[in-house]
Scaffold this motif. Structure first.
Motif, short mmCIF file in Angstrom:
data_model
loop_
_atom_site.label_atom_id
_atom_site.label_comp_id
_atom_site.label_asym_id
_atom_site.label_seq_id
_atom_site.Cartn_x
_atom_site.Cartn_y
_atom_site.Cartn_z
N GLN A 25 0.83 -1.22 0.00
CA GLN A 25 0.00 0.00 0.00
C GLN A 25 0.86 1.26 0.00
O GLN A 25 0.31 2.38 -0.02
CB GLN A 25 -0.89 0.04 1.26
CG GLN A 25 -2.06 -0.92 1.27
CD GLN A 25 -1.62 -2.37 1.51
OE1 GLN A 25 -0.54 -2.62 2.03
NE2 GLN A 25 -2.45 -3.31 1.10
N ALA A 26 2.21 1.10 0.02
CA ALA A 26 3.07 2.27 0.23
C ALA A 26 2.90 3.33 -0.88
O ALA A 26 2.68 4.51 -0.58
CB ALA A 26 4.53 1.85 0.34
N ALA A 27 2.94 2.89 -2.14
CA ALA A 27 2.89 3.88 -3.22
C ALA A 27 1.57 4.65 -3.19
O ALA A 27 1.54 5.89 -3.20
CB ALA A 27 3.07 3.18 -4.56
N ALA A 28 0.46 3.90 -3.11
CA ALA A 28 -0.84 4.57 -3.10
C ALA A 28 -1.01 5.40 -1.83
O ALA A 28 -1.56 6.51 -1.85
CB ALA A 28 -1.94 3.52 -3.20
N GLY A 29 -0.50 4.86 -0.70
CA GLY A 29 -0.64 5.57 0.58
C GLY A 29 0.13 6.89 0.57
O GLY A 29 -0.37 7.92 1.03
N ILE A 30 1.34 6.85 0.04
CA ILE A 30 2.15 8.08 -0.02
C ILE A 30 1.46 9.09 -0.95
O ILE A 30 1.39 10.28 -0.65
CB ILE A 30 3.58 7.76 -0.53
CG1 ILE A 30 4.31 6.83 0.43
CG2 ILE A 30 4.38 9.04 -0.77
CD1 ILE A 30 4.72 7.44 1.73
N ALA A 31 0.94 8.59 -2.07
CA ALA A 31 0.25 9.48 -3.00
C ALA A 31 -0.90 10.20 -2.30
O ALA A 31 -1.17 11.38 -2.52
CB ALA A 31 -0.28 8.68 -4.20
#
Ligand code: ASP
Length: 445
Positions: free
Chosen positions: A380-386
């Motif tokens: 979930q890191a990429a979507a979460g950071i976005a």
């Protein structure tokens, strides 16, 4: 007019102008994007470069003089222990505050799915860039190895504070063993470098009100107010946690451990969080932090030159608190329930991630990725950071202000525990400063 007042006026005026431009929309104001904004960016960056310019000479000279004049080197070990202990304790408290608020208020369960998807789409590409940077960060052994500079001049040239600090401490310890005449030559030279650096800081600070105006106006004019709206609860939780930590935790620690009146403490150091807020960089604020500790709090050079550069590099309570909230927020958004062991993992990894974050803008969001990975949120890191990137700048400003205030509270504690008399002088009852009777001031009865 006091410098603090001028800086505050610069900040408020910058916020008003920036907000007016933001609301009007830059499309309707071509002169802003083409003429004014590049000029403001120039003024802001020039200030940050100028104040950063003095960091290396100031840290090297004042740390050398500070450590070499300790006399007894065992004091250095004692101070090191207290400093690291305080930093770890205050960081753990910060994360606990962040986690508690995030678990109670559940900001991630309150975001509506449409805004969530829109944010993930709009900031997706930028988030990928951050993930890339995190993947390039060195492992634990490399981090430790990098603390020993194979070339101290190169470390200084690259602005790497930690290896420089380690080298200067070793060098200064050696200086204390030299015969008096050679020792005095070295100390006289570096005292001169330190004093000249302080004069330059005073000059640069005269420009601070204008630079703060430029930095704030440019940031707010670009800021996505609609993003702020959809992330209002998340932003509110981080901000509330940061304020609680700044005033609650530091207020208490300053009163109990440094035995100072916390209100007087905050009044004396208030310029420092303002500069940190405007520059989003603990490193760029460091010269002001050191000058304030010495001149406004009365902390000795031996303590300030050791505690504060170390703090700017490794002590980031605001960053750690923010990483705690952000991790719980992202988990909540994706409906993932974090167990107690995962919360403990967050305390541990956010402490390490905040230590590893450099004192520069946006560093915290890159090391946040490591925290996400540690609790199984790598997917979930990429979507979460976005999702949270749109409000990162504003939260970076607030967390940096908290980071530097934490460093100052530690300097007050260590100085006090080493028996120094601070300004204002410590009082028996930390909540109030006894007024000085008038006859003592005037000599008349
Ligand atoms: N900007 C922060 C600092 O310099 C680090 C971060 O949290 O991004 O202290």
């Amino acid at each position: 007019m006091q410098l603090y007042t001028k800086i505050t006026i610069g900040l408020v005026a910058g916020a008003v102008v920036g907000a007016a431009v933001n609301v009007t929309g830059t499309a309707a104001l071509p002169f802003w994007s083409e003429g004014v904004l590049p000029f403001l960016n120039f003024v802001g960056s020039a200030f940050i470069r100028a104040i950063t310019m003095i960091v290396i000479p100031l840290v090297a000279a004042s740390l050398l003089v500070g450590v070499a004049s300790l006399g007894d080197l065992s004091k250095l070990g004692r101070m090191g222990g207290k400093t690291l202990g305080y930093y770890l304790l205050s960081t753990a408290i910060a994360i606990t505050i962040g986690l508690t608020l995030a678990l109670l208020i559940k900001p991630g369960s309150r975001i509506n799915p449409a805004s969530r998807d829109a944010l993930a789409r709009d900031f997706g590409e930028q988030a990928e860039g951050r993930i890339q940077l995190a993947a390039e960060s060195p492992g634990v052994w490399d981090v430790l190895l990098n603390m020993i500079p194979s070339n101290p001049i190169a470390a200084a040239a690259e602005g790497s504070l930690l290896p420089l600090i380690i080298f200067v401490i070793i060098f200064a310890a050696a200086v204390t063993l030299l015969p008096q005449d050679s020792r005095e030559v070295i100390l006289t030279f570096f005292r001169g470098v330190n004093d000249a650096s302080m004069i330059i800081i005073d000059w640069i600070m005269k420009l601070a009100p204008y630079a703060v105006f430029a930095l704030i106006a440019a940031t707010i004019s670009r800021f996505g107010l609609d993003v702020l709206q959809s992330l209002a609860i998340y932003t509110g939780v981080v901000t509330a946690g940061l304020l609680l930590h700044a005033f609650g935790t530091y207020g208490t620690l300053v009163a109990v451990l440094a035995r100072l009146n916390p209100i007087e403490f905050f009044r004396r150091v208030r310029e420092v969080p303002l500069i940190a807020f405007s520059t989003s960089s603990s490193n760029a604020t460091l010269p002001v932090t050191m000058e304030t500790a010495e001149e406004k709090l009365g902390v000795s050079k031996s303590v300030s030159s050791f505690v504060l550069p170390l703090g700017a590099t490794i002590n980031m309570d605001g960053t750690a608190l923010y990483q705690g909230v952000a991790t719980v927020f992202i988990a909540q958004v994706y409906g993932i329930v974090l167990g107690f062991d995962q919360l403990l993992t967050i305390v541990l990894t956010a402490t390490l991630a905040s230590i590893g974050a450099a004192g520069v803008p946006s560093a915290g969001i890159i090391t946040l990725i490591l925290v996400l990975q540690s609790v199984g949120l790598a997917g979930q890191a990429a979507a979460g950071i976005a999702l949270i990137l749109g409000v990162d700048r504003i939260l970076d400003m607030i967390r940096t202000a908290v980071n530097v205030t934490g460093d100052l509270s530690c300097a007050a504690f260590v100085a006090r525990s080493e028996g120094e008399t601070l300004m204002p002088a410590p009082v028996d009852h930390p909540i109030a400063i006894a007024p000085v009777p008038e006859h003592e001031l005037t000599g008349r009865r």
